[in-house]
Design a protein around this motif. Structure first.
Motif, mmCIF file in Angstrom:
data_model
loop_
_atom_site.group_PDB
_atom_site.id
_atom_site.type_symbol
_atom_site.label_atom_id
_atom_site.label_comp_id
_atom_site.label_asym_id
_atom_site.label_seq_id
_atom_site.Cartn_x
_atom_site.Cartn_y
_atom_site.Cartn_z
ATOM 1 N N GLY A 257 -0.054 1.948 16.223
ATOM 2 C CA GLY A 257 -0.589 2.725 17.340
ATOM 3 C C GLY A 257 -2.000 3.230 17.117
ATOM 4 O O GLY A 257 -2.567 3.893 17.965
ATOM 5 N N GLY A 258 -2.574 2.944 15.935
ATOM 6 C CA GLY A 258 -3.942 3.343 15.656
ATOM 7 C C GLY A 258 -4.091 4.650 14.894
ATOM 8 O O GLY A 258 -5.203 5.062 14.580
ATOM 9 N N ARG A 259 -2.984 5.301 14.597
ATOM 10 C CA ARG A 259 -3.042 6.562 13.850
ATOM 11 C C ARG A 259 -3.454 6.282 12.410
ATOM 12 O O ARG A 259 -2.974 5.351 11.793
ATOM 13 N N THR A 260 -4.370 7.097 11.885
ATOM 14 C CA THR A 260 -4.804 6.927 10.503
ATOM 15 C C THR A 260 -4.125 7.956 9.607
ATOM 16 O O THR A 260 -3.770 9.056 10.048
ATOM 17 N N ALA A 261 -3.956 7.575 8.339
ATOM 18 C CA ALA A 261 -3.326 8.468 7.368
ATOM 19 C C ALA A 261 -3.793 8.092 5.983
ATOM 20 O O ALA A 261 -4.101 6.925 5.707
ATOM 21 N N ALA A 262 -3.842 9.084 5.107
ATOM 22 C CA ALA A 262 -4.063 8.824 3.689
ATOM 23 C C ALA A 262 -2.707 8.451 3.105
ATOM 24 O O ALA A 262 -1.720 9.166 3.290
ATOM 25 N N VAL A 263 -2.651 7.311 2.437
ATOM 26 C CA VAL A 263 -1.398 6.800 1.883
ATOM 27 C C VAL A 263 -1.534 6.742 0.364
ATOM 28 O O VAL A 263 -2.381 6.006 -0.152
ATOM 29 N N LYS A 264 -0.723 7.517 -0.334
ATOM 30 C CA LYS A 264 -0.779 7.536 -1.800
ATOM 31 C C LYS A 264 0.274 6.591 -2.360
ATOM 32 O O LYS A 264 1.441 6.663 -1.982
ATOM 33 N N VAL A 265 -0.162 5.726 -3.265
ATOM 34 C CA VAL A 265 0.740 4.809 -3.947
ATOM 35 C C VAL A 265 0.781 5.230 -5.409
ATOM 36 O O VAL A 265 -0.236 5.172 -6.110
ATOM 37 N N VAL A 266 1.944 5.687 -5.852
ATOM 38 C CA VAL A 266 2.122 6.170 -7.216
ATOM 39 C C VAL A 266 2.257 4.987 -8.163
ATOM 40 O O VAL A 266 2.870 3.969 -7.823
ATOM 41 N N ARG A 267 1.662 5.131 -9.349
ATOM 42 C CA ARG A 267 1.749 4.079 -10.364
ATOM 43 C C ARG A 267 3.213 3.735 -10.643
ATOM 44 O O ARG A 267 4.064 4.629 -10.686
ATOM 45 N N PRO A 268 3.528 2.458 -10.857
ATOM 46 C CA PRO A 268 4.920 2.047 -11.083
ATOM 47 C C PRO A 268 5.589 2.772 -12.252
ATOM 48 O O PRO A 268 6.753 3.129 -12.152
ATOM 49 N N ASP A 269 4.859 3.029 -13.321
ATOM 50 C CA ASP A 269 5.490 3.695 -14.460
ATOM 51 C C ASP A 269 5.874 5.129 -14.137
ATOM 52 O O ASP A 269 6.827 5.672 -14.686
ATOM 53 N N LEU A 270 5.181 5.775 -13.212
ATOM 54 C CA LEU A 270 5.540 7.129 -12.799
ATOM 55 C C LEU A 270 6.617 7.118 -11.721
ATOM 56 O O LEU A 270 7.430 8.028 -11.646
ATOM 57 N N ALA A 271 6.616 6.108 -10.892
ATOM 58 C CA ALA A 271 7.608 6.017 -9.823
ATOM 59 C C ALA A 271 9.010 5.855 -10.397
ATOM 60 O O ALA A 271 9.983 6.284 -9.798
ATOM 61 N N GLU A 272 9.128 5.278 -11.567
ATOM 62 C CA GLU A 272 10.422 5.073 -12.207
ATOM 63 C C GLU A 272 10.916 6.319 -12.913
ATOM 64 O O GLU A 272 12.073 6.410 -13.276
ATOM 65 N N ASP A 273 10.065 7.305 -13.110
ATOM 66 C CA ASP A 273 10.415 8.523 -13.831
ATOM 67 C C ASP A 273 11.086 9.502 -12.885
ATOM 68 O O ASP A 273 10.432 10.190 -12.126
ATOM 69 N N ARG A 274 12.393 9.574 -12.934
ATOM 70 C CA ARG A 274 13.127 10.449 -12.018
ATOM 71 C C ARG A 274 12.926 11.923 -12.328
ATOM 72 O O ARG A 274 13.274 12.773 -11.544
ATOM 73 N N GLY A 275 12.328 12.244 -13.466
ATOM 74 C CA GLY A 275 12.060 13.624 -13.809
ATOM 75 C C GLY A 275 10.705 14.103 -13.343
ATOM 76 O O GLY A 275 10.345 15.246 -13.538
ATOM 77 N N SER A 276 9.926 13.227 -12.700
ATOM 78 C CA SER A 276 8.593 13.622 -12.240
ATOM 79 C C SER A 276 8.705 14.535 -11.033
ATOM 80 O O SER A 276 9.746 14.638 -10.395
ATOM 81 N N ALA A 277 7.609 15.189 -10.699
ATOM 82 C CA ALA A 277 7.607 16.122 -9.566
ATOM 83 C C ALA A 277 7.956 15.420 -8.267
ATOM 84 O O ALA A 277 8.596 15.992 -7.401
ATOM 85 N N ALA A 278 7.536 14.169 -8.117
ATOM 86 C CA ALA A 278 7.804 13.447 -6.871
ATOM 87 C C ALA A 278 9.210 12.881 -6.839
ATOM 88 O O ALA A 278 9.758 12.645 -5.778
#
Length: 68
Positions: free
Chosen positions: A36-57
């Motif tokens: 629809g044309g809406r813009t957004a900042a999209v953050k892509v977390v590093r794979p090694d951090l995305a696998e860490d279930r203890g991280s803040a995210a």
């Protein structure tokens, strides 16, 4: 804004990525645009951090403090 690099994703969720806004210790931030044309900042977390279930995210990518 800088151009996407080789290896950068072209799309994340509903957003087509159009440029790179920056990067840091946790990952990269891109400028995304929805169908629809809406813009957004999209953050892509590093794979090694995305696998860490203890991280803040955690595994959802959402911050437990803000709920976003």
């Amino acid at each position: 804004m800088k151009a996407l690099r080789a290896g950068d994703p072209e799309q994340v969720g509903p957003y087509r990525l159009v440029g790179r806004l920056g990067s840091g210790g946790m990952g990269s931030v891109f400028l995304g645009r929805s169908r629809g044309g809406r813009t957004a900042a999209v953050k892509v977390v590093r794979p090694d951090l995305a696998e860490d279930r203890g991280s803040a995210a955690g595994s959802s990518g959402r911050s437990p403090r803000s709920g976003v």
